[in-house]
Design a protein around this motif. Sequence first.
Motif, short mmCIF file in Angstrom:
data_model
loop_
_atom_site.label_atom_id
_atom_site.label_comp_id
_atom_site.label_asym_id
_atom_site.label_seq_id
_atom_site.Cartn_x
_atom_site.Cartn_y
_atom_site.Cartn_z
N VAL A 195 0.74 -1.06 0.06
CA VAL A 195 -0.10 0.00 0.05
C VAL A 195 0.96 1.25 0.14
CG1 VAL A 195 -1.78 1.40 1.21
CG2 VAL A 195 -1.94 -1.14 1.17
N VAL A 196 0.69 2.04 -0.99
CA VAL A 196 1.31 3.20 -1.03
C VAL A 196 0.74 4.54 -0.99
CG1 VAL A 196 3.07 4.38 -2.63
CG2 VAL A 196 3.01 2.20 -2.63
N LEU A 197 0.80 5.25 0.03
CA LEU A 197 -0.01 6.48 0.16
C LEU A 197 0.63 7.73 0.03
CD1 LEU A 197 -1.56 5.37 3.73
CD2 LEU A 197 -2.37 4.89 1.36
N ASP A 198 0.10 8.54 -1.07
CA ASP A 198 0.84 9.82 -1.17
C ASP A 198 -0.24 10.81 -1.06
OD1 ASP A 198 2.28 12.06 -2.48
OD2 ASP A 198 2.17 11.53 -4.43
N LEU A 199 -0.51 11.24 0.13
CA LEU A 199 -1.58 12.16 0.61
C LEU A 199 -1.19 13.16 1.44
CD1 LEU A 199 -3.90 9.08 1.28
CD2 LEU A 199 -3.98 10.37 -0.66
N VAL A 200 -2.22 13.95 1.58
CA VAL A 200 -1.59 15.11 2.66
C VAL A 200 -1.66 14.61 3.98
CG1 VAL A 200 -2.46 17.39 3.66
CG2 VAL A 200 -2.57 16.87 1.02
N ALA A 201 -2.62 13.68 4.19
CA ALA A 201 -3.26 13.28 5.69
C ALA A 201 -2.95 11.73 5.72
CB ALA A 201 -4.27 13.92 6.32
N PRO A 202 -1.83 11.22 5.54
CA PRO A 202 -1.71 9.71 5.32
C PRO A 202 -2.28 8.80 6.62
CG PRO A 202 0.28 10.40 5.13
CD PRO A 202 -0.48 11.65 5.10
N TRP A 203 -1.97 9.47 7.82
CA TRP A 203 -2.29 8.79 9.09
C TRP A 203 -3.75 8.72 9.17
CZ3 TRP A 203 0.30 13.69 8.18
CH2 TRP A 203 -0.79 14.99 8.30
N VAL A 218 3.89 -4.33 2.80
CA VAL A 218 4.37 -3.03 3.34
C VAL A 218 3.43 -1.90 3.11
CG1 VAL A 218 6.51 -1.73 2.82
CG2 VAL A 218 6.69 -4.13 2.58
N ILE A 219 3.45 -1.26 4.06
CA ILE A 219 2.83 0.18 3.88
C ILE A 219 3.82 1.37 3.46
CG2 ILE A 219 2.67 0.87 6.16
CD1 ILE A 219 -0.08 2.24 5.69
N CYS A 220 3.80 2.01 2.77
CA CYS A 220 4.87 3.20 2.29
C CYS A 220 4.16 4.57 2.22
CB CYS A 220 5.70 2.74 1.00
SG CYS A 220 6.79 3.85 0.44
N CYS A 221 4.50 5.41 2.97
CA CYS A 221 3.98 6.75 3.07
C CYS A 221 5.10 7.68 2.51
CB CYS A 221 3.31 7.34 4.11
SG CYS A 221 2.42 5.96 5.05
N TYR A 222 4.43 8.70 1.52
CA TYR A 222 5.19 9.82 1.00
C TYR A 222 4.64 11.13 1.42
CZ TYR A 222 7.83 12.57 -2.30
OH TYR A 222 8.67 13.58 -3.20
N VAL A 223 5.44 11.96 2.32
CA VAL A 223 5.12 13.37 2.73
C VAL A 223 6.01 14.22 2.74
CG1 VAL A 223 3.48 12.20 4.57
CG2 VAL A 223 5.84 12.60 5.11
N SER A 224 5.49 15.64 2.80
CA SER A 224 6.64 16.56 2.40
C SER A 224 7.27 17.21 3.57
CB SER A 224 5.83 17.53 1.45
OG SER A 224 5.24 16.99 0.41
N PHE A 274 9.79 12.86 2.43
CA PHE A 274 10.19 11.84 3.26
C PHE A 274 9.52 10.69 2.86
CE2 PHE A 274 10.38 15.88 6.00
CZ PHE A 274 11.64 15.75 6.25
N LEU A 275 10.06 9.62 3.18
CA LEU A 275 9.26 8.19 3.29
C LEU A 275 9.41 7.53 4.31
CD1 LEU A 275 11.11 7.07 -0.18
CD2 LEU A 275 8.93 7.70 0.17
N VAL A 276 8.05 6.86 4.60
CA VAL A 276 8.07 6.05 5.81
C VAL A 276 7.52 4.51 5.32
CG1 VAL A 276 6.71 5.70 8.08
CG2 VAL A 276 7.38 7.85 7.30
N THR A 277 8.26 3.48 5.87
CA THR A 277 7.86 2.25 5.59
C THR A 277 7.59 1.34 6.95
OG1 THR A 277 9.93 1.58 5.20
CG2 THR A 277 8.74 2.22 3.20
#
Length: 305
Positions: A195-203, A218-224, A274-277
Amino acid sequence: MIRQRRGPFAPGDQVQLTDPKGRQNLVVLQPGKSFHTHRGSLAHDDLIGCPEGSVVRSSGGTPYVALRPLLADFTIAMTRGAAVVYPKDAAQIIAMADIFPGARVLEAGAGSGALSCWLLRAVGEAGLLVSYERRADFADIARQNVERFFGGAHPAWQLRAGDLADMAAATGAAASGAAASGAAASGADDPFDRVVLDLVAPWEHAGTGARLLIPGGVICCYVSTVTQLSRIVEAVREQGSFDEPAAWESLTRGWHVDGLAVRPDHRMIGHTGFLVTARRLSAGTIPPPRRRRPAKGARDAEAGS
Protein backbone atom coordinates in the motif's frame (compact mmCIF):
# COMPACT_ATOMS: atom_id res chain seq x y z
CA MET A 1 -0.84 -3.80 -25.57
CA ILE A 2 2.11 -1.77 -24.30
CA ARG A 3 4.17 -0.09 -27.00
CA GLN A 4 7.52 -1.70 -27.75
CA ARG A 5 10.38 0.43 -26.45
CA ARG A 6 13.16 -0.90 -28.67
CA GLY A 7 13.99 -0.99 -32.36
CA PRO A 8 13.75 1.78 -35.00
CA PHE A 9 11.57 4.79 -34.33
CA ALA A 10 7.97 4.33 -35.47
CA PRO A 11 4.95 6.63 -35.80
CA GLY A 12 3.49 7.37 -32.37
CA ASP A 13 6.83 6.93 -30.58
CA GLN A 14 8.01 9.58 -28.16
CA VAL A 15 11.46 10.90 -29.03
CA GLN A 16 13.69 13.03 -26.86
CA LEU A 17 15.80 15.45 -28.92
CA THR A 18 18.87 16.84 -27.15
CA ASP A 19 20.81 19.79 -28.60
CA PRO A 20 24.56 20.48 -28.09
CA LYS A 21 23.82 22.55 -24.95
CA GLY A 22 21.95 19.67 -23.33
CA ARG A 23 18.49 21.17 -23.79
CA GLN A 24 15.86 18.50 -24.32
CA ASN A 25 12.64 18.52 -26.31
CA LEU A 26 10.04 15.75 -26.30
CA VAL A 27 8.11 15.09 -29.52
CA VAL A 28 5.63 12.42 -30.61
CA LEU A 29 6.43 11.23 -34.12
CA GLN A 30 3.71 11.77 -36.71
CA PRO A 31 4.23 11.30 -40.46
CA GLY A 32 4.27 14.61 -42.32
CA LYS A 33 4.81 16.70 -39.16
CA SER A 34 7.86 18.80 -38.23
CA PHE A 35 9.56 19.90 -35.02
CA HIS A 36 10.26 23.65 -35.08
CA THR A 37 12.79 25.63 -33.05
CA HIS A 38 14.67 28.91 -33.49
CA ARG A 39 17.47 26.76 -34.91
CA GLY A 40 15.36 25.46 -37.76
CA SER A 41 12.91 22.64 -38.33
CA LEU A 42 13.30 18.88 -38.26
CA ALA A 43 10.91 16.63 -40.17
CA HIS A 44 9.44 13.71 -38.24
CA ASP A 45 9.83 11.62 -41.40
CA ASP A 46 13.61 12.03 -41.06
CA LEU A 47 13.39 10.24 -37.70
CA ILE A 48 10.85 7.52 -38.49
CA GLY A 49 12.73 4.34 -39.31
CA CYS A 50 16.03 5.55 -37.78
CA PRO A 51 17.66 3.51 -35.01
CA GLU A 52 17.52 4.88 -31.51
CA GLY A 53 20.62 6.91 -30.71
CA SER A 54 20.80 8.56 -34.14
CA VAL A 55 22.02 12.12 -34.65
CA VAL A 56 19.80 14.22 -36.90
CA ARG A 57 20.21 17.82 -38.05
CA SER A 58 17.68 20.59 -38.23
CA SER A 59 17.29 22.73 -41.33
CA GLY A 60 19.59 25.23 -39.61
CA GLY A 61 22.34 22.64 -39.19
CA THR A 62 21.98 22.03 -35.43
CA PRO A 63 22.62 18.39 -34.50
CA TYR A 64 20.19 16.62 -32.16
CA VAL A 65 20.68 13.28 -30.43
CA ALA A 66 17.46 11.29 -30.78
CA LEU A 67 16.54 8.80 -28.03
CA ARG A 68 13.39 7.44 -26.49
CA PRO A 69 12.91 9.24 -23.16
CA LEU A 70 13.77 7.39 -19.99
CA LEU A 71 10.95 7.19 -17.49
CA ALA A 72 12.89 9.62 -15.27
CA ASP A 73 12.97 12.16 -18.12
CA PHE A 74 9.31 11.64 -18.94
CA THR A 75 8.03 12.11 -15.40
CA ILE A 76 9.94 15.36 -14.91
CA ALA A 77 8.59 16.77 -18.20
CA MET A 78 5.03 15.37 -18.03
CA THR A 79 1.89 17.48 -17.91
CA ARG A 80 1.10 18.18 -14.27
CA GLY A 81 -2.01 18.55 -12.22
CA ALA A 82 -0.54 17.75 -8.81
CA ALA A 83 3.19 17.83 -8.10
CA VAL A 84 5.04 14.76 -9.34
CA VAL A 85 7.07 12.29 -7.29
CA TYR A 86 10.70 12.85 -8.26
CA PRO A 87 12.59 9.92 -9.80
CA LYS A 88 14.94 9.71 -6.82
CA ASP A 89 11.97 9.19 -4.49
CA ALA A 90 10.18 6.84 -6.88
CA ALA A 91 13.32 4.71 -7.01
CA GLN A 92 13.41 4.57 -3.21
CA ILE A 93 9.76 3.56 -3.09
CA ILE A 94 10.30 0.76 -5.61
CA ALA A 95 13.40 -0.49 -3.76
CA MET A 96 12.52 -0.03 -0.09
CA ALA A 97 8.85 -1.00 -0.40
CA ASP A 98 10.06 -3.99 -2.44
CA ILE A 99 7.64 -3.57 -5.35
CA PHE A 100 8.14 -6.79 -7.33
CA PRO A 101 6.87 -8.22 -10.65
CA GLY A 102 3.36 -9.59 -10.17
CA ALA A 103 2.75 -7.64 -6.95
CA ARG A 104 -0.69 -6.33 -6.05
CA VAL A 105 -0.29 -2.66 -5.12
CA LEU A 106 -2.78 -0.08 -3.87
CA GLU A 107 -1.81 3.54 -4.55
CA ALA A 108 -3.74 6.39 -2.93
CA GLY A 109 -3.05 9.80 -4.45
CA ALA A 110 -2.35 9.18 -8.14
CA GLY A 111 -1.72 12.88 -8.70
CA SER A 112 -0.28 13.40 -12.19
CA GLY A 113 0.52 9.71 -12.68
CA ALA A 114 4.30 9.91 -12.24
CA LEU A 115 4.52 7.34 -9.45
CA SER A 116 1.85 5.23 -11.18
CA CYS A 117 4.20 4.84 -14.15
CA TRP A 118 7.02 3.62 -11.92
CA LEU A 119 4.75 1.22 -10.03
CA LEU A 120 3.34 -0.20 -13.26
CA ARG A 121 6.84 -0.67 -14.63
CA ALA A 122 7.71 -2.61 -11.45
CA VAL A 123 4.63 -4.85 -11.15
CA GLY A 124 4.52 -5.64 -14.86
CA GLU A 125 1.56 -6.85 -16.90
CA ALA A 126 1.04 -9.81 -14.53
CA GLY A 127 0.65 -7.57 -11.47
CA LEU A 128 -2.08 -5.18 -10.35
CA LEU A 129 -2.01 -1.49 -9.50
CA VAL A 130 -5.22 0.06 -8.15
CA SER A 131 -4.81 3.84 -7.99
CA TYR A 132 -7.19 6.18 -6.18
CA GLU A 133 -7.35 9.91 -6.87
CA ARG A 134 -9.90 12.13 -5.14
CA ARG A 135 -9.92 14.84 -7.82
CA ALA A 136 -11.43 13.80 -11.12
CA ASP A 137 -9.40 16.40 -13.06
CA PHE A 138 -6.14 15.03 -11.63
CA ALA A 139 -7.29 11.49 -12.41
CA ASP A 140 -7.83 12.50 -16.06
CA ILE A 141 -4.32 13.98 -16.24
CA ALA A 142 -2.85 10.86 -14.62
CA ARG A 143 -4.61 8.61 -17.12
CA GLN A 144 -3.38 10.66 -20.07
CA ASN A 145 0.21 10.67 -18.81
CA VAL A 146 0.31 6.93 -18.12
CA GLU A 147 -1.24 6.05 -21.47
CA ARG A 148 1.10 8.46 -23.22
CA PHE A 149 4.16 6.79 -21.71
CA PHE A 150 3.07 3.20 -22.24
CA GLY A 151 1.44 3.86 -25.61
CA GLY A 152 -2.05 2.93 -24.42
CA ALA A 153 -3.98 1.54 -21.47
CA HIS A 154 -1.80 -0.59 -19.19
CA PRO A 155 -3.44 -4.01 -18.57
CA ALA A 156 -2.41 -4.04 -14.90
CA TRP A 157 -3.83 -0.62 -14.02
CA GLN A 158 -7.16 0.30 -12.48
CA LEU A 159 -7.61 4.03 -11.91
CA ARG A 160 -10.51 4.98 -9.66
CA ALA A 161 -11.66 8.55 -9.14
CA GLY A 162 -12.72 8.68 -5.51
CA ASP A 163 -11.63 8.64 -1.91
CA LEU A 164 -9.75 5.71 -0.43
CA ALA A 165 -11.93 5.98 2.67
CA ASP A 166 -15.02 5.24 0.57
CA MET A 167 -13.35 2.18 -0.93
CA ALA A 168 -12.25 1.00 2.50
CA ALA A 169 -15.77 1.29 3.87
CA ALA A 170 -17.09 -0.86 1.04
CA THR A 171 -14.41 -3.52 0.98
CA GLY A 172 -12.54 -3.30 4.26
CA ALA A 173 -14.38 -6.11 6.00
CA ALA A 174 -13.81 -8.61 3.18
CA ALA A 175 -10.18 -7.61 2.79
CA SER A 176 -9.56 -7.85 6.53
CA GLY A 177 -10.87 -11.40 6.68
CA ALA A 178 -8.76 -12.50 3.74
CA ALA A 179 -5.67 -10.76 5.10
CA ALA A 180 -6.02 -12.42 8.48
CA SER A 181 -6.14 -15.87 6.91
CA GLY A 182 -3.44 -15.15 4.33
CA ALA A 183 -5.83 -16.14 1.53
CA ALA A 184 -4.66 -15.93 -2.05
CA ALA A 185 -5.76 -12.81 -3.89
CA SER A 186 -8.02 -13.14 -6.91
CA GLY A 187 -9.78 -9.82 -7.44
CA ALA A 188 -9.20 -6.08 -7.29
CA ASP A 189 -10.73 -5.88 -3.80
CA ASP A 190 -8.69 -8.74 -2.30
CA PRO A 191 -5.74 -8.01 0.03
CA PHE A 192 -2.73 -6.18 -1.36
CA ASP A 193 0.98 -6.91 -1.10
CA ARG A 194 1.84 -3.23 -0.86
CA VAL A 195 0.00 0.00 0.00
CA VAL A 196 1.53 3.31 -1.13
CA LEU A 197 0.06 6.53 0.29
CA ASP A 198 0.91 9.87 -1.33
CA LEU A 199 -1.63 11.97 0.56
CA VAL A 200 -1.76 15.14 2.61
CA ALA A 201 -2.95 13.21 5.68
CA PRO A 202 -1.84 9.56 5.30
CA TRP A 203 -2.23 8.98 9.05
CA GLU A 204 -5.99 8.97 8.52
CA HIS A 205 -5.55 5.77 6.49
CA ALA A 206 -3.14 3.80 8.69
CA GLY A 207 -6.00 1.53 9.75
CA THR A 208 -7.17 1.14 6.17
CA GLY A 209 -3.67 0.15 5.13
CA ALA A 210 -3.56 -2.46 7.87
CA ARG A 211 -6.91 -3.93 6.82
CA LEU A 212 -5.99 -4.13 3.14
CA LEU A 213 -2.48 -5.56 3.51
CA ILE A 214 -1.51 -9.21 3.69
CA PRO A 215 0.63 -10.28 6.67
CA GLY A 216 4.20 -9.27 5.86
CA GLY A 217 2.99 -6.61 3.40
CA VAL A 218 4.51 -3.13 3.30
CA ILE A 219 2.88 0.24 3.79
CA CYS A 220 4.85 3.12 2.28
CA CYS A 221 3.98 6.78 2.87
CA TYR A 222 5.36 9.79 1.01
CA VAL A 223 5.04 13.15 2.79
CA SER A 224 6.59 16.59 2.35
CA THR A 225 6.93 18.20 5.79
CA VAL A 226 8.42 17.35 9.17
CA THR A 227 5.05 17.66 10.89
CA GLN A 228 3.52 15.19 8.44
CA LEU A 229 6.45 12.84 9.01
CA SER A 230 5.95 12.93 12.77
CA ARG A 231 2.21 12.32 12.56
CA ILE A 232 2.37 9.38 10.17
CA VAL A 233 5.13 7.61 12.12
CA GLU A 234 3.20 7.98 15.37
CA ALA A 235 -0.03 6.87 13.69
CA VAL A 236 1.61 3.73 12.33
CA ARG A 237 3.00 2.92 15.78
CA GLU A 238 -0.30 3.55 17.53
CA GLN A 239 -2.30 1.57 14.98
CA GLY A 240 -0.81 -1.59 16.44
CA SER A 241 -0.70 -3.78 13.33
CA PHE A 242 2.79 -2.87 12.10
CA ASP A 243 6.38 -3.46 13.02
CA GLU A 244 8.50 -0.41 13.92
CA PRO A 245 8.38 2.07 11.00
CA ALA A 246 11.47 3.39 9.24
CA ALA A 247 11.72 7.01 8.08
CA TRP A 248 14.26 8.74 5.83
CA GLU A 249 14.86 11.12 2.94
CA SER A 250 17.30 11.00 0.04
CA LEU A 251 19.39 13.81 -1.44
CA THR A 252 20.96 13.70 -4.90
CA ARG A 253 24.08 15.66 -5.86
CA GLY A 254 25.49 15.57 -9.36
CA TRP A 255 29.16 16.09 -10.24
CA HIS A 256 30.83 18.21 -12.89
CA VAL A 257 33.57 16.16 -14.58
CA ASP A 258 35.68 17.83 -17.29
CA GLY A 259 39.33 16.80 -17.41
CA LEU A 260 40.94 17.91 -14.15
CA ALA A 261 37.95 20.04 -13.24
CA VAL A 262 36.11 17.55 -11.05
CA ARG A 263 33.79 19.04 -8.45
CA PRO A 264 30.23 18.80 -7.14
CA ASP A 265 27.59 20.61 -9.17
CA HIS A 266 26.62 23.99 -7.79
CA ARG A 267 22.97 22.91 -7.68
CA MET A 268 21.54 19.69 -6.33
CA ILE A 269 18.18 18.02 -5.80
CA GLY A 270 17.80 18.41 -2.07
CA HIS A 271 14.69 17.78 0.00
CA THR A 272 11.66 16.67 -1.99
CA GLY A 273 9.91 14.44 0.51
CA PHE A 274 10.15 11.98 3.38
CA LEU A 275 9.46 8.26 3.10
CA VAL A 276 8.06 5.99 5.79
CA THR A 277 7.75 2.22 5.52
CA ALA A 278 6.45 -0.44 7.91
CA ARG A 279 5.66 -4.17 7.70
CA ARG A 280 2.21 -5.58 8.42
CA LEU A 281 2.19 -8.06 11.29
CA SER A 282 -0.05 -11.13 11.38
CA ALA A 283 -3.54 -10.75 12.81
CA GLY A 284 -3.62 -10.59 16.60
CA THR A 285 0.14 -10.02 16.94
CA ILE A 286 1.19 -7.33 19.41
CA PRO A 287 4.26 -5.35 18.31
CA PRO A 288 7.16 -5.84 20.74
CA PRO A 289 8.18 -2.75 22.72
CA ARG A 290 10.90 -0.59 21.23
CA ARG A 291 14.34 -1.22 22.68
CA ARG A 292 15.33 2.42 22.83
CA ARG A 293 13.44 4.72 25.16
CA PRO A 294 12.49 8.07 23.64
CA ALA A 295 14.30 11.17 24.79
CA LYS A 296 12.92 12.84 27.91
CA GLY A 297 10.11 15.18 26.92
CA ALA A 298 9.69 13.58 23.49
CA ARG A 299 6.00 13.04 24.19
CA ASP A 300 3.43 15.40 25.63
CA ALA A 301 2.69 13.15 28.62
CA GLU A 302 6.35 13.09 29.61
CA ALA A 303 6.80 16.79 28.97
CA GLY A 304 3.98 17.64 31.36
CA SER A 305 5.01 15.26 34.14
